[in-house]
Write a protein that holds these residues in place. Structure first.
Motif, PDB file in Angstrom:
ATOM      1  N   ALA A  74      -5.120   7.680  -0.604  1.00 51.74           N
ATOM      2  CA  ALA A  74      -4.846   9.180  -0.501  1.00 51.74           C
ATOM      3  C   ALA A  74      -4.620   9.385   1.019  1.00 51.74           C
ATOM      4  CB  ALA A  74      -5.961  10.060  -1.027  1.00 51.74           C
ATOM      5  N   ALA A  75      -3.289   9.349   1.070  1.00 53.78           N
ATOM      6  CA  ALA A  75      -2.682   9.649   2.520  1.00 53.78           C
ATOM      7  C   ALA A  75      -1.282   9.962   2.592  1.00 53.78           C
ATOM      8  CB  ALA A  75      -2.956   8.332   3.466  1.00 53.78           C
ATOM      9  N   GLY A  76      -0.775  10.466   3.724  1.00 53.22           N
ATOM     10  CA  GLY A  76       0.818  10.511   3.934  1.00 53.22           C
ATOM     11  C   GLY A  76       1.389   9.608   4.350  1.00 53.22           C
ATOM     12  N   HIS A 133       8.820   3.641  -4.102  1.00 56.03           N
ATOM     13  CA  HIS A 133       9.241   2.631  -3.167  1.00 56.03           C
ATOM     14  C   HIS A 133       8.335   1.497  -3.062  1.00 56.03           C
ATOM     15  CE1 HIS A 133      12.775   4.986  -0.869  1.00 56.03           C
ATOM     16  NE2 HIS A 133      11.629   5.911  -1.411  1.00 56.03           N
ATOM     17  N   ALA A 134       6.933   2.120  -3.363  1.00 56.09           N
ATOM     18  CA  ALA A 134       5.653   0.875  -3.204  1.00 56.09           C
ATOM     19  C   ALA A 134       5.951   0.061  -4.558  1.00 56.09           C
ATOM     20  CB  ALA A 134       4.536   1.544  -2.889  1.00 56.09           C
ATOM     21  N   ARG A 135       6.157   0.852  -5.557  1.00 51.77           N
ATOM     22  CA  ARG A 135       6.109   0.087  -6.850  1.00 51.77           C
ATOM     23  C   ARG A 135       7.614  -1.011  -6.839  1.00 51.77           C
ATOM     24  NH1 ARG A 135       5.959   5.315  -9.089  1.00 51.77           N
ATOM     25  NH2 ARG A 135       3.543   5.881  -9.371  1.00 51.77           N
ATOM     26  N   GLU A 136       8.562  -0.459  -6.493  1.00 49.57           N
ATOM     27  CA  GLU A 136       9.775  -1.514  -6.220  1.00 49.57           C
ATOM     28  C   GLU A 136       9.249  -2.610  -5.464  1.00 49.57           C
ATOM     29  OE1 GLU A 136      14.255  -0.621  -5.920  1.00 49.57           O
ATOM     30  OE2 GLU A 136      13.135  -0.054  -4.089  1.00 49.57           O
ATOM     31  N   LEU A 137       8.780  -2.555  -4.333  1.00 49.73           N
ATOM     32  CA  LEU A 137       8.429  -3.554  -3.377  1.00 49.73           C
ATOM     33  C   LEU A 137       7.367  -4.562  -4.179  1.00 49.73           C
ATOM     34  CD1 LEU A 137       7.611  -2.005   0.184  1.00 49.73           C
ATOM     35  CD2 LEU A 137       9.383  -3.781  -0.589  1.00 49.73           C
ATOM     36  N   ALA A 138       6.559  -4.052  -4.743  1.00 50.44           N
ATOM     37  CA  ALA A 138       5.416  -4.852  -5.609  1.00 50.44           C
ATOM     38  C   ALA A 138       5.850  -5.446  -6.755  1.00 50.44           C
ATOM     39  CB  ALA A 138       4.024  -3.977  -6.185  1.00 50.44           C
ATOM     40  N   GLU A 139       7.066  -4.725  -7.691  1.00 46.99           N
ATOM     41  CA  GLU A 139       7.576  -5.445  -8.721  1.00 46.99           C
ATOM     42  C   GLU A 139       8.366  -6.545  -8.104  1.00 46.99           C
ATOM     43  OE1 GLU A 139       9.464  -2.432 -10.533  1.00 46.99           O
ATOM     44  OE2 GLU A 139       7.268  -1.366 -11.408  1.00 46.99           O
ATOM     45  N   GLY A 140       9.065  -6.412  -6.731  1.00 48.89           N
ATOM     46  CA  GLY A 140      10.211  -7.310  -6.528  1.00 48.89           C
ATOM     47  C   GLY A 140       9.518  -8.408  -5.662  1.00 48.89           C
ATOM     48  N   VAL A 164       0.843  -1.043   0.154  1.00 47.67           N
ATOM     49  CA  VAL A 164      -0.098  -0.003   0.108  1.00 47.67           C
ATOM     50  C   VAL A 164       0.786   1.064   0.054  1.00 47.67           C
ATOM     51  CG1 VAL A 164      -1.980   1.216   1.036  1.00 47.67           C
ATOM     52  CG2 VAL A 164      -1.721  -1.266   1.259  1.00 47.67           C
ATOM     53  N   GLY A 165       0.831   1.910  -1.161  1.00 44.12           N
ATOM     54  CA  GLY A 165       1.498   3.266  -1.161  1.00 44.12           C
ATOM     55  C   GLY A 165       0.520   4.558  -0.823  1.00 44.12           C
ATOM     56  N   GLY A 166       1.295   5.405  -0.259  1.00 41.81           N
ATOM     57  CA  GLY A 166       0.460   6.651   0.126  1.00 41.81           C
ATOM     58  C   GLY A 166       0.678   7.818  -0.988  1.00 41.81           C
TER      59      GLY A 166
END
Length: 271
Positions: A241-243, A224-231, A212-214
């Motif tokens: 929609a969050a910090g 950072h979230a995309r890198e985790l999900a791709e790895g 989950v990315g904010g």
């Protein structure tokens, strides 16, 4: 390493339900999960913990003396092993795990090192690599000199999507947790983040994983979230929609986490 490392923790929900561990972010306490516990406890035995030097967990047992000469000794693997000790203390073999930021990377570390133990994994506003070590080392040195009070002014911009969040009752509680954190424990967690790099380990995570990315997260932006999900093989990526602490829309975060846990199997065999 023993459960003395994380003595302050709480359990909610039925004793015979599957275990769900909730990991907090750097500078917060287990109260960061307060808005979600009642919901999760309907289906899980919910275990929350405080990091060393945070909330009710002392920092004294960490590697190195508290005069700062132990700087750099604490690693993410160390902190993750303390979480696993706590799970073992409560007699669970397999468990679900959700963590925010540092709490998330501890779950990823456990899932890569102990794949047979982690039934599902959710990483909220987290990362496999939190950038170059120097900023973390500088923050650790600052806190060792001046305490966490030196961070209070800057942290709302880092934690929250909107300045007004800091003035809410929950926002104030989170900032009080930071102000109350022990300098040695907070700095040791910074040391762990300075050397954290799980990118090469992500492919070894076999647990069903949600990332989950904010969309307003400036501390760990969406790449950072995309890198985790791709790895991580088969991982699902969702955005709220969050910090950085994902506190602005708890209902949206609850929906994606509940969906993930349901898919991963809320009826898994109790540990």
């Amino acid at each position: 390493m023993t459960t003395a490392m994380l003595p302050h923790h709480s359990l909610d929900g039925r004793a015979d339900a599957p275990l769900l561990v909730l990991g907090p972010s750097l500078g917060t306490s287990m109260t960061v999960w307060d808005p979600y516990v009642a919901n999760f406890a309907q289906h899980f035995r919910v275990l929350r913990y405080d990091l060393p030097g945070h909330g009710g967990t002392p920092s004294a047992p960490l590697a190195g003396p508290q005069d700062g000469s132990g700087a750099g000794r604490t690693t993410v693997a160390d902190l993750a092993s303390h979480v696993l000790d706590l799970v073992d203390h409560h007699g669970a073999e397999r468990f679900h795990y959700i963590g925010i930021s540092l709490g998330g990377v501890l779950g990823a570390c456990l899932a890569s090192r102990h794949p047979q133990r982690v039934a599902s994994l959710a990483l909220v506003c987290s990362s496999a690599h939190f950038g170059p070590p120097e900023p973390w080392q500088e923050r650790a040195a600052l806190v060792r000199r001046e305490g966490t009070a030196a961070l209070i002014k800057a942290m709302p911009d880092r934690w929250f999507a909107h300045a007004g969040t800091a003035d809410t009752s929950f926002g104030k509680d989170l900032l009080r947790s930071l102000a109350a954190a022990e300098s040695h424990g907070y700095a040791a967690c910074c040391d762990a983040l300075a050397t954290c790099d799980l990118r090469a380990s992500l492919a070894g995570i076999t647990a069903p994983t949600l990332v989950v990315g904010g969309s307003h997260d400036t501390a760990t932006p969406l790449h950072h979230a995309r890198e985790l999900a791709e790895g991580i093989p088969g991982a699902t990526l969702r955005t709220v929609a969050a910090g950085h602490l994902a506190v602005e829309d708890p209902e949206a975060l609850s929906r994606v986490l509940n969906s993930h846990l349901h898919t991963a199997g809320t009826n898994s065999t109790p540990a």
